[in-house]
Design a protein around this motif. Structure first.
Motif, short mmCIF file in Angstrom:
data_model
loop_
_atom_site.label_atom_id
_atom_site.label_comp_id
_atom_site.label_asym_id
_atom_site.label_seq_id
_atom_site.Cartn_x
_atom_site.Cartn_y
_atom_site.Cartn_z
N PRO A 100 0.81 -1.21 0.06
CA PRO A 100 -0.01 -0.01 0.28
C PRO A 100 0.91 1.28 0.09
CG PRO A 100 -0.13 -1.13 2.16
CD PRO A 100 0.63 -2.20 1.03
N GLN A 101 2.22 1.27 0.14
CA GLN A 101 3.01 2.56 0.15
C GLN A 101 3.29 2.82 -1.32
OE1 GLN A 101 6.54 -0.12 1.50
NE2 GLN A 101 7.48 1.37 0.34
N TYR A 102 2.90 1.95 -2.39
CA TYR A 102 2.67 2.43 -3.57
C TYR A 102 1.61 2.55 -4.36
CZ TYR A 102 7.52 0.46 -3.26
OH TYR A 102 8.80 0.14 -3.06
N ARG A 103 1.60 3.65 -5.22
CA ARG A 103 0.45 3.59 -6.09
C ARG A 103 0.71 3.49 -7.62
NH1 ARG A 103 0.98 9.26 -4.67
NH2 ARG A 103 1.51 10.52 -6.26
N PHE A 121 13.87 0.64 -19.18
CA PHE A 121 13.18 1.94 -18.75
C PHE A 121 11.97 1.83 -18.85
CE2 PHE A 121 17.60 2.76 -18.30
CZ PHE A 121 17.88 3.55 -16.92
N PRO A 122 10.88 2.89 -18.30
CA PRO A 122 9.77 3.00 -18.59
C PRO A 122 9.50 3.55 -19.83
CG PRO A 122 10.16 3.67 -16.44
CD PRO A 122 11.47 3.38 -16.78
N ALA A 123 8.41 3.28 -20.68
CA ALA A 123 7.99 3.66 -21.98
C ALA A 123 6.49 4.32 -21.90
CB ALA A 123 8.29 2.71 -22.95
N VAL A 124 6.29 4.97 -22.96
CA VAL A 124 4.99 5.53 -22.90
C VAL A 124 3.99 4.38 -23.13
CG1 VAL A 124 3.17 6.88 -24.19
CG2 VAL A 124 5.84 7.78 -24.23
N GLY A 125 3.07 4.33 -22.17
CA GLY A 125 2.12 3.34 -22.12
C GLY A 125 2.09 2.36 -20.74
N ASP A 126 3.39 2.49 -20.27
CA ASP A 126 3.65 1.62 -19.17
C ASP A 126 2.96 1.86 -17.89
OD1 ASP A 126 5.48 -0.48 -19.71
OD2 ASP A 126 7.32 0.87 -19.96
N PHE A 127 2.50 0.96 -17.06
CA PHE A 127 2.23 1.12 -15.79
C PHE A 127 3.12 0.93 -14.89
CE2 PHE A 127 -1.85 -0.12 -18.27
CZ PHE A 127 -2.83 0.81 -17.84
N VAL A 128 3.20 1.73 -13.79
CA VAL A 128 4.58 1.82 -13.08
C VAL A 128 3.91 1.95 -11.59
CG1 VAL A 128 6.06 2.88 -14.64
CG2 VAL A 128 5.02 4.26 -13.29
N LEU A 129 4.95 1.60 -10.65
CA LEU A 129 4.48 1.87 -9.27
C LEU A 129 5.38 2.91 -8.88
CD1 LEU A 129 4.85 -1.78 -7.93
CD2 LEU A 129 2.60 -0.38 -8.48
N ILE A 130 4.49 4.16 -8.23
CA ILE A 130 5.26 5.25 -7.63
C ILE A 130 5.09 5.45 -6.14
CG2 ILE A 130 5.01 6.42 -9.83
CD1 ILE A 130 2.65 8.07 -8.82
N GLY A 131 5.83 6.01 -5.46
CA GLY A 131 5.66 6.41 -4.03
C GLY A 131 4.60 7.35 -3.83
N LYS A 132 4.06 7.39 -2.71
CA LYS A 132 2.83 8.03 -2.29
C LYS A 132 3.52 9.37 -1.71
CE LYS A 132 -0.75 4.79 -1.90
NZ LYS A 132 -1.78 4.20 -0.89
N GLY A 133 4.19 10.12 -2.52
CA GLY A 133 4.96 11.40 -1.94
C GLY A 133 3.92 12.57 -2.24
N CYS A 134 4.38 13.71 -2.14
CA CYS A 134 3.66 15.01 -2.22
C CYS A 134 3.70 15.08 -3.71
CB CYS A 134 4.59 16.14 -1.73
SG CYS A 134 3.76 17.72 -1.90
N MET A 135 2.40 15.43 -4.25
CA MET A 135 2.24 15.83 -5.69
C MET A 135 3.26 17.18 -6.23
SD MET A 135 0.17 13.51 -7.05
CE MET A 135 -0.37 14.47 -8.47
N GLN A 136 3.67 17.94 -5.30
CA GLN A 136 4.42 18.85 -5.86
C GLN A 136 5.84 18.49 -6.11
OE1 GLN A 136 1.79 19.58 -3.40
NE2 GLN A 136 0.95 20.35 -5.04
#
Length: 357
Positions: free
Chosen positions: A24-27, A66-81
Motif C-alpha cells: 500500500p506504500q505504492y500507487r 526503462f519505462p516507456a509511454v503506455g507503461d504502468f508503473v509503481l510510484i511512491g505516495k509522496g507529495c504531488m508537488q
C-alpha cells in the motif's frame, strides 16, 4: 479535486490485479510521455512528473528496461508537488519494439500495453509495400493487433489499384482508407478505439498521424505541416505521447520513423508472410533452401506468378536481418552482463582494501 478514474486509462483486469498485489506504500501510474529522463505520468491523484529510482536505473541492462509511454508503473505516495519516484514497471501485455536507429545493437521500446497498432501509410508517392511488410512484421510481433490506415486518399488517382496491392499482402489485417482534409476523415477509426483500450499510431514522417489524432481529440493539440515539394510530408511529432479521448479510449502519437529495424520478430514474420510460409511447407524436402532444389514449391510459385519475386526477396531480407539482430542481441547482452559483473567485483575489491586500511 476528484480522483482520476484510472480504469479510463486502461487500469483494468490484469493490471488492476497486479496493482492490488503490491504494498500500500505504492500507487499505480501510467506513463503519458517522456523527455530527457523525466516522465509525465497520471495516477488517481492527477498528473505529475516522475523519475526512476536508483535501484531501477542500476538494474537496467538497456534503455528498453526503462519505462516507456503506455507503461504502468509503481510510484511512491509522496507529495504531488514533488517529482514522483518510479520504483517498478508492471509486466507489459504488449510492446512495440524496434532495433534502435543507427549502428547500435540495442532495442528501443516505442510504446507499451497497446491493444491496436494503426500502421499509417500515405497513398501518395510515399506508398511502399515493402515498408508496409516491415511494419506489419513488427506490429504482429508486439502482441497487439495491427490495422492498416491508408492516409491522404485525396492525393491518390488509382485508389482501387492501391487498395488491391495492400490487400494482397495484408493477411488477416483490417484496412482503412482516410483523408485528413475531410472533417469526418477519422470516423472509420472509431470502431477500433474502445473505452479503456489503447491505440498507437505508427508510420513514417509526414503520413498524417498528427492530423488524425487532432481529429480524434477534437482540437489542434499537435502541430501539423503540409507537403514538401517532393510530395512527402514534413516531420512534426518529436516525442511519443498518450492522449485520453473524450469519447473513451486512448491514442499514442509517435514520431515518424526513418528506420524500423527488426528485433527478434520471428512470430511477426510468420504472420506477415503466411503465404510464403505455407508455400515453403509444400516443398519436397524439409530443409529446402528455395534456391535450386527439385520440387521447391516456392520457386514454382514465383515461376507461375503466384508469388512475386519482390515479395520473396522482401521476406528473405527481413528474415536475414532478424536472424542477425537476434544473434547480435544475445552477444551484446552477455557482454553487458560481463562488464557489469566486473564493475561489481572491482567495487567490492575497493571496499575490501578500504576496510583493511
Amino acid at each position: 479535486m476528484a480522483a482520476i478514474n484510472m480504469a479510463e486509462y486502461g487500469l483494468l483486469g490484469k493490471f488492476e490485479a497486479l496493482a492490488n498485489e503490491h504494498s500500500p506504500q505504492y500507487r499505480v501510474a501510467r506513463i503519458l510521455s517522456q523527455e530527457k529522463g523525466l516522465y509525465r505520468l497520471i495516477s488517481e491523484n492527477g498528473e505529475q512528473l516522475g523519475e526512476v529510482c536508483g535501484k531501477l536505473r542500476y538494474s537496467a541492462d538497456s534503455t528498453s528496461d526503462f519505462p516507456a509511454v503506455g507503461d504502468f508503473v509503481l510510484i511512491g505516495k509522496g507529495c504531488m508537488q514533488d517529482n514522483a519516484v518510479i520504483h517498478e514497471i508492471l509486466p507489459r501485455k504488449s510492446v512495440f519494439v524496434r532495433k534502435a536507429a543507427g549502428t547500435t545493437s540495442e532495442k528501443q521500446v516505442v510504446a507499451a500495453n497497446i491493444d491496436t497498432v494503426f500502421i499509417c501509410m500515405s497513398l501518395n508517392n510515399d506508398f511502399n509495400l515493402r515498408r508496409l511488410e516491415r511494419y506489419l512484421s513488427v506490429a504482429w510481433d508486439s502482441g497487439a493487433t495491427p490495422v492498416i490506415v491508408l492516409t491522404k486518399s485525396d492525393l491518390c488517382n488509382d485508389l482501387s489499384e492501391r487498395f488491391g496491392e495492400v490487400e494482397s499482402i495484408a493477411f488477416g489485417t483490417d484496412i482503412i482508407i482516410t483523408s485528413g482534409i475531410r472533417e469526418d476523415g477519422y470516423v472509420k477509426l472509431l470502431p477500433f478505439i474502445k473505452q479503456g483500450k489503447t491505440v498507437a499510431l505508427i508510420g513514417s514522417s509526414g503520413v498524417g498521424k498528427s492530423t488524425l489524432i487532432n481529429r480524434l481529440i477534437g482540437e489542434d493539440r499537435l502541430e501539423t505541416n503540409g507537403l514538401r515539394n517532393d510530395d512527402k510530408g514534413r516531420h512534426t511529432t518529436t516525442r511519443r505521447e498518450l492522449f485520453l479521448l473524450k469519447s473513451g479510449g486512448m491514442v499514442i502519437d509517435t514520431p515518424g520513423m526513418r528506420e524500423l529495424g527488426l528485433w527478434e520478430a520471428e512470430e511477426g514474420l510468420d504472420k506477415t508472410f503466411a503465404d510464403v510460409e505455407e508455400l515453403a511447407s509444400r516443398c519436397r524436402f524439409g530443409n529446402c533452401t528455395h534456391t535450386n532444389e527439385p520440387g521447391c514449391a516456392v520457386l514454382q510459385a514465383i515461376y507461375s506468378g503466384e508469388l512475386s519475386e519482390a515479395r520473396w526477396q522482401s521476406y528473405r531480407k527481413l528474415l536475414n536481418e532478424n536472424r542477425y539482430t537476434g544473434n547480435n542481441a544475445e552477444y551484446m547482452a552477455e557482454k553487458r552482463k560481463k562488464f557489469k559483473n566486473i564493475a561489481k567485483i572491482n567495487k567490492l575489491s575497493h571496499e575490501s582494501k578500504d576496510y583493511l586500511k
